[in-house]
Structure formats: structure tokens, C-alpha cells
Scaffold this motif. Structure first.
Motif, PDB file in Angstrom:
ATOM      1  N   PRO A  14      22.142  60.276  82.035  1.00 45.71           N
ATOM      2  CA  PRO A  14      20.728  60.033  82.326  1.00 45.71           C
ATOM      3  C   PRO A  14      20.274  58.832  81.502  1.00 45.71           C
ATOM      4  CG  PRO A  14      21.122  62.340  81.710  1.00 45.71           C
ATOM      5  CD  PRO A  14      22.383  61.585  81.405  1.00 45.71           C
ATOM      6  N   SER A  15      19.448  57.980  82.090  1.00 46.39           N
ATOM      7  CA  SER A  15      19.002  56.780  81.363  1.00 46.39           C
ATOM      8  C   SER A  15      18.068  57.167  80.217  1.00 46.39           C
ATOM      9  CB  SER A  15      18.257  55.838  82.316  1.00 46.39           C
ATOM     10  OG  SER A  15      17.055  56.459  82.735  1.00 46.39           O
ATOM     11  N   ALA A  16      17.917  56.255  79.268  1.00 43.58           N
ATOM     12  CA  ALA A  16      16.995  56.498  78.154  1.00 43.58           C
ATOM     13  C   ALA A  16      15.588  56.763  78.681  1.00 43.58           C
ATOM     14  CB  ALA A  16      17.010  55.292  77.213  1.00 43.58           C
ATOM     15  N   ASP A  17      15.184  56.026  79.728  1.00 46.63           N
ATOM     16  CA  ASP A  17      13.840  56.241  80.273  1.00 46.63           C
ATOM     17  C   ASP A  17      13.707  57.632  80.895  1.00 46.63           C
ATOM     18  OD1 ASP A  17      12.882  53.827  79.426  1.00 46.63           O
ATOM     19  OD2 ASP A  17      13.255  52.791  81.325  1.00 46.63           O
ATOM     20  N   SER A  18      14.821  58.132  81.481  1.00 44.88           N
ATOM     21  CA  SER A  18      14.776  59.501  82.022  1.00 44.88           C
ATOM     22  C   SER A  18      14.534  60.496  80.902  1.00 44.88           C
ATOM     23  CB  SER A  18      16.096  59.876  82.699  1.00 44.88           C
ATOM     24  OG  SER A  18      16.377  59.050  83.767  1.00 44.88           O
ATOM     25  N   PHE A  19      15.273  60.327  79.793  1.00 42.65           N
ATOM     26  CA  PHE A  19      15.067  61.218  78.652  1.00 42.65           C
ATOM     27  C   PHE A  19      13.614  61.166  78.205  1.00 42.65           C
ATOM     28  CE2 PHE A  19      19.708  61.083  77.976  1.00 42.65           C
ATOM     29  CZ  PHE A  19      19.961  62.400  77.626  1.00 42.65           C
ATOM     30  N   TRP A  20      13.110  59.953  78.120  1.00 43.88           N
ATOM     31  CA  TRP A  20      11.755  59.777  77.588  1.00 43.88           C
ATOM     32  C   TRP A  20      10.719  60.432  78.482  1.00 43.88           C
ATOM     33  CZ3 TRP A  20       9.547  59.012  73.237  1.00 43.88           C
ATOM     34  CH2 TRP A  20       8.198  58.655  73.186  1.00 43.88           C
ATOM     35  N   VAL A  21      10.789  60.145  79.796  1.00 44.54           N
ATOM     36  CA  VAL A  21       9.825  60.729  80.736  1.00 44.54           C
ATOM     37  C   VAL A  21       9.953  62.247  80.716  1.00 44.54           C
ATOM     38  CG1 VAL A  21       9.264  60.969  83.197  1.00 44.54           C
ATOM     39  CG2 VAL A  21       9.752  58.708  82.248  1.00 44.54           C
ATOM     40  N   PHE A  22      11.198  62.720  80.750  1.00 47.17           N
ATOM     41  CA  PHE A  22      11.441  64.159  80.779  1.00 47.17           C
ATOM     42  C   PHE A  22      10.866  64.835  79.529  1.00 47.17           C
ATOM     43  CE2 PHE A  22      13.959  67.938  80.011  1.00 47.17           C
ATOM     44  CZ  PHE A  22      13.958  68.546  81.255  1.00 47.17           C
ATOM     45  N   LEU A  23      11.195  64.285  78.364  1.00 49.65           N
ATOM     46  CA  LEU A  23      10.778  64.923  77.108  1.00 49.65           C
ATOM     47  C   LEU A  23       9.273  64.858  76.901  1.00 49.65           C
ATOM     48  CD1 LEU A  23      13.629  63.799  74.719  1.00 49.65           C
ATOM     49  CD2 LEU A  23      13.125  66.121  75.477  1.00 49.65           C
ATOM     50  N   THR A  24       8.683  63.721  77.178  1.00 51.98           N
ATOM     51  CA  THR A  24       7.237  63.614  76.959  1.00 51.98           C
ATOM     52  C   THR A  24       6.477  64.519  77.925  1.00 51.98           C
ATOM     53  OG1 THR A  24       7.236  61.588  78.288  1.00 51.98           O
ATOM     54  CG2 THR A  24       7.183  61.314  75.914  1.00 51.98           C
ATOM     55  N   ASP A  25       6.964  64.657  79.157  1.00 48.82           N
ATOM     56  CA  ASP A  25       6.328  65.600  80.089  1.00 48.82           C
ATOM     57  C   ASP A  25       6.444  67.024  79.556  1.00 48.82           C
ATOM     58  OD1 ASP A  25       5.376  63.873  81.961  1.00 48.82           O
ATOM     59  OD2 ASP A  25       6.953  64.213  83.447  1.00 48.82           O
ATOM     60  N   LEU A  26       7.651  67.396  79.178  1.00 45.90           N
ATOM     61  CA  LEU A  26       7.901  68.771  78.743  1.00 45.90           C
ATOM     62  C   LEU A  26       7.105  69.099  77.482  1.00 45.90           C
ATOM     63  CD1 LEU A  26       9.757  70.854  80.032  1.00 45.90           C
ATOM     64  CD2 LEU A  26      11.456  70.316  78.300  1.00 45.90           C
ATOM     65  N   ILE A  27       7.107  68.190  76.550  1.00 44.88           N
ATOM     66  CA  ILE A  27       6.421  68.416  75.270  1.00 44.88           C
ATOM     67  C   ILE A  27       4.914  68.514  75.484  1.00 44.88           C
ATOM     68  CG2 ILE A  27       5.864  67.301  73.066  1.00 44.88           C
ATOM     69  CD1 ILE A  27       8.809  66.245  73.161  1.00 44.88           C
ATOM     70  N   ALA A  28       4.412  67.753  76.449  1.00 49.51           N
ATOM     71  CA  ALA A  28       2.977  67.776  76.726  1.00 49.51           C
ATOM     72  C   ALA A  28       2.584  68.959  77.609  1.00 49.51           C
ATOM     73  CB  ALA A  28       2.559  66.471  77.387  1.00 49.51           C
ATOM     74  N   GLY A  29       3.577  69.800  77.972  1.00 49.93           N
ATOM     75  CA  GLY A  29       3.272  71.001  78.740  1.00 49.93           C
ATOM     76  C   GLY A  29       3.201  70.765  80.236  1.00 49.93           C
ATOM     77  N   ARG A  30       3.687  69.600  80.695  1.00 47.99           N
ATOM     78  CA  ARG A  30       3.708  69.324  82.138  1.00 47.99           C
ATOM     79  C   ARG A  30       5.094  69.633  82.700  1.00 47.99           C
ATOM     80  NH1 ARG A  30       1.098  64.660  80.129  1.00 47.99           N
ATOM     81  NH2 ARG A  30       3.101  63.617  80.040  1.00 47.99           N
ATOM     82  N   THR A  31       5.174  69.983  83.974  1.00 50.09           N
ATOM     83  CA  THR A  31       6.471  70.146  84.610  1.00 50.09           C
ATOM     84  C   THR A  31       7.084  68.762  84.782  1.00 50.09           C
ATOM     85  OG1 THR A  31       5.721  72.082  85.798  1.00 50.09           O
ATOM     86  CG2 THR A  31       7.679  70.995  86.664  1.00 50.09           C
ATOM     87  N   PRO A  32       8.282  68.514  84.197  1.00 50.33           N
ATOM     88  CA  PRO A  32       8.862  67.166  84.319  1.00 50.33           C
ATOM     89  C   PRO A  32       9.170  66.832  85.777  1.00 50.33           C
ATOM     90  CG  PRO A  32       9.976  68.457  82.635  1.00 50.33           C
ATOM     91  CD  PRO A  32       9.099  69.406  83.388  1.00 50.33           C
ATOM     92  N   ARG A  33       8.771  65.646  86.184  1.00 49.68           N
ATOM     93  CA  ARG A  33       9.086  65.181  87.536  1.00 49.68           C
ATOM     94  C   ARG A  33       9.620  63.764  87.432  1.00 49.68           C
ATOM     95  NH1 ARG A  33       7.173  69.041  90.684  1.00 49.68           N
ATOM     96  NH2 ARG A  33       5.211  70.040  90.113  1.00 49.68           N
ATOM     97  N   LEU A  34      10.931  63.612  87.675  1.00 55.35           N
ATOM     98  CA  LEU A  34      11.537  62.294  87.581  1.00 55.35           C
ATOM     99  C   LEU A  34      11.472  61.607  88.925  1.00 55.35           C
ATOM    100  CD1 LEU A  34      14.832  62.767  85.553  1.00 55.35           C
ATOM    101  CD2 LEU A  34      12.693  61.758  84.793  1.00 55.35           C
ATOM    102  N   ALA A  35      11.015  60.354  88.934  1.00 52.45           N
ATOM    103  CA  ALA A  35      11.125  59.566  90.156  1.00 52.45           C
ATOM    104  C   ALA A  35      12.594  59.214  90.338  1.00 52.45           C
ATOM    105  CB  ALA A  35      10.271  58.308  90.012  1.00 52.45           C
ATOM    106  N   SER A  36      12.997  58.816  91.540  1.00 50.55           N
ATOM    107  CA  SER A  36      14.421  58.520  91.759  1.00 50.55           C
ATOM    108  C   SER A  36      14.861  57.270  90.986  1.00 50.55           C
ATOM    109  CB  SER A  36      14.713  58.346  93.244  1.00 50.55           C
ATOM    110  OG  SER A  36      13.905  57.306  93.745  1.00 50.55           O
ATOM    111  N   GLY A  37      13.911  56.386  90.643  1.00 51.87           N
ATOM    112  CA  GLY A  37      14.256  55.128  89.969  1.00 51.87           C
ATOM    113  C   GLY A  37      15.090  55.293  88.719  1.00 51.87           C
ATOM    114  N   PRO A  38      14.642  56.126  87.766  1.00 43.78           N
ATOM    115  CA  PRO A  38      15.380  56.214  86.503  1.00 43.78           C
ATOM    116  C   PRO A  38      16.694  56.996  86.595  1.00 43.78           C
ATOM    117  CG  PRO A  38      13.167  57.209  86.312  1.00 43.78           C
ATOM    118  CD  PRO A  38      13.404  56.889  87.751  1.00 43.78           C
ATOM    119  N   ILE A  39      16.971  57.638  87.740  1.00 46.05           N
ATOM    120  CA  ILE A  39      18.212  58.418  87.848  1.00 46.05           C
ATOM    121  C   ILE A  39      19.342  57.499  88.281  1.00 46.05           C
ATOM    122  CG2 ILE A  39      19.351  60.336  89.014  1.00 46.05           C
ATOM    123  CD1 ILE A  39      16.613  61.587  89.402  1.00 46.05           C
TER     124      ILE A  39
END
Ligand code: SF4
Length: 189
Positions: free
Chosen positions: A161-186
Motif C-alpha cells: 500500500p502506498s504511503a498516502d494510502s496508509f496516511w488516508v487510512f490511518l487519519t480516517d480511522l483515528i478520527a473515527g471515520r470509516t476509511p474509504r480509499l479512492a482507487s488512485g492511491p491503491i
């Protein structure tokens, strides 16, 4: 235009552990590619067992990130222990999600592979034996993905997973949101 600011993280520090099973450690390396954003992350996250802390035992954690599939009995034991300690468990990368590259051995029988590697390969001395020290973890007949053994709460795809995927995923999860990755960072490269 300037990119939008990253979402604010909550005040409570979450305990996060990371672990590697049958993988190449590339997912961990990609996570570290968030670069200076890790400084922002550690304002909101406390690392438990992880290569970042070198702790060998995992304690109670809010979030566990685990890379690599299951290729031996020790992997299964570590995974079960990790699952018990982590409230939310994330299978990170293709190896954890499908078995990935190590699962290419699944098309062949284990005795055949061991014989090829330790006894029949060119350049080996005659009389070489397949290692069978009882200290060595018992190999599974096939490399298997994590969800076949424990419940997985999220899958973070990619190899790695790209660094940006980790970042989007973690910041969503930590902020209490359901992580939703766009296809771009995958990506799988
Ligand atoms: Fe390595 Fe790819 Fe497996 Fe991650 S998913 S451990 S980068 S082979």
C-alpha cells in the motif's frame, strides 16, 4: 491550488502495534514513507510492539497493522496473539490479504520444494539434508491469508500500500471515520 489540509486528529492517543509475518517488510517500509507526517501522527498515536519501538511483546492496543501471510505455525501463533490484543485489526498488503508472493509455492508440494532447495539444487554438496531442527517453526502445507484464521476488521490493499494510502487510512480511522480509499492511491508495483 494548494492541496486541502490533512484532517485534524483527535486528542486521545491511540495505541498502535505493527507486525510482520510471511512478507518482505515492504509494507512497513512504505508506511515509513509517510516521511515527516509521522511527526504529526505521533502526536496522536503511541506505538506499542513495532519495529519503530523494538518491543517484542504486544500489549493491549486500539489498532494493529499486520503485514505478511501465514507460512508456518509460528505465524499462526503470533497472529492469534496479535488478534487477542488488538481491538481493530488491519490486514496490510497483498501477502496478508491473499497470501501474496509467498503463496506462489502453493502450486507445488512442500516435499518437492524442500527437496529442490536443499538437496537437488546445482552447486550443493552431496549429502545435504532438509533442515529439521525442532526449534524451526513447522511449515504449513500452503501459505494462507490472515482472514482464514482470525477476524480481520479492515483490508488495506496494495503491494505495498502506498504511503498516502496508509496516511488516508490511518487519519480516517483515528478520527473515527470509516476509511474509504479512492482507487488512485491503491497500487501494485
Ligand atoms: Fe512485501 Fe508486497 Fe507482501 Fe507487502 S504485500 S509484504 S510489499 S510482497
Amino acid at each position: 491550488p494548494a492541496p486541502p489540509p490533512y484532517p485534524a486528529l483527535p486528542r486521545r492517543k491511540l495505541k498502535v502495534a505493527t507486525c510482520s509475518l510471511a512478507g518482505c517488510f515492504g509494507c512497513h517500509m512504505s508506511f515509513l514513507d509517510i516521511d515527516e507526517r509521522i511527526l504529526q501522527l505521533i502526536e496522536h498515536v503511541e506505538f506499542d510492539r513495532s519495529p519503530l519501538t523494538d518491543l517484542k511483546e504486544v500489549g493491549r492496543c486500539d489498532l494493529g497493522l499486520i503485514e505478511g501471510g501465514l507460512c508456518n505455525a509460528e505465524n499462526v501463533e503470533v497472529l492469534r496473539d496479535f488478534r487477542r490484543q488488538c481491538h481493530t485489526l488491519v490486514a496490510v498488503g497483498a501477502c496478508a490479504i491473499t497470501g501474496g508472493l509467498p503463496a506462489q509455492r502453493n502450486a507445488m508440494s512442500l516435499p518437492h520444494i524442500l527437496g529442490e532447495v536443499y538437496q537437488q539444487r546445482e552447486g550443493l554438496k552431496t549429502g545435504c539434508a532438509i533442515p529439521n531442527d525442532p526449534e524451526l517453526p513447522l511449515l504449513l502445507r500452503q501459505v494462507r491469508p490472515l482472514h482464514e484464521v482470525v477476524q480481520i476488521d479492515y483490508f488495506l490493499p496494495g503491494c505495498p500500500p502506498s504511503a498516502d494510502s496508509f496516511w488516508v487510512f490511518l487519519t480516517d480511522l483515528i478520527a473515527g471515520r470509516t476509511p474509504r480509499l479512492a482507487s488512485g492511491p491503491i497500487r501494485y508495483d
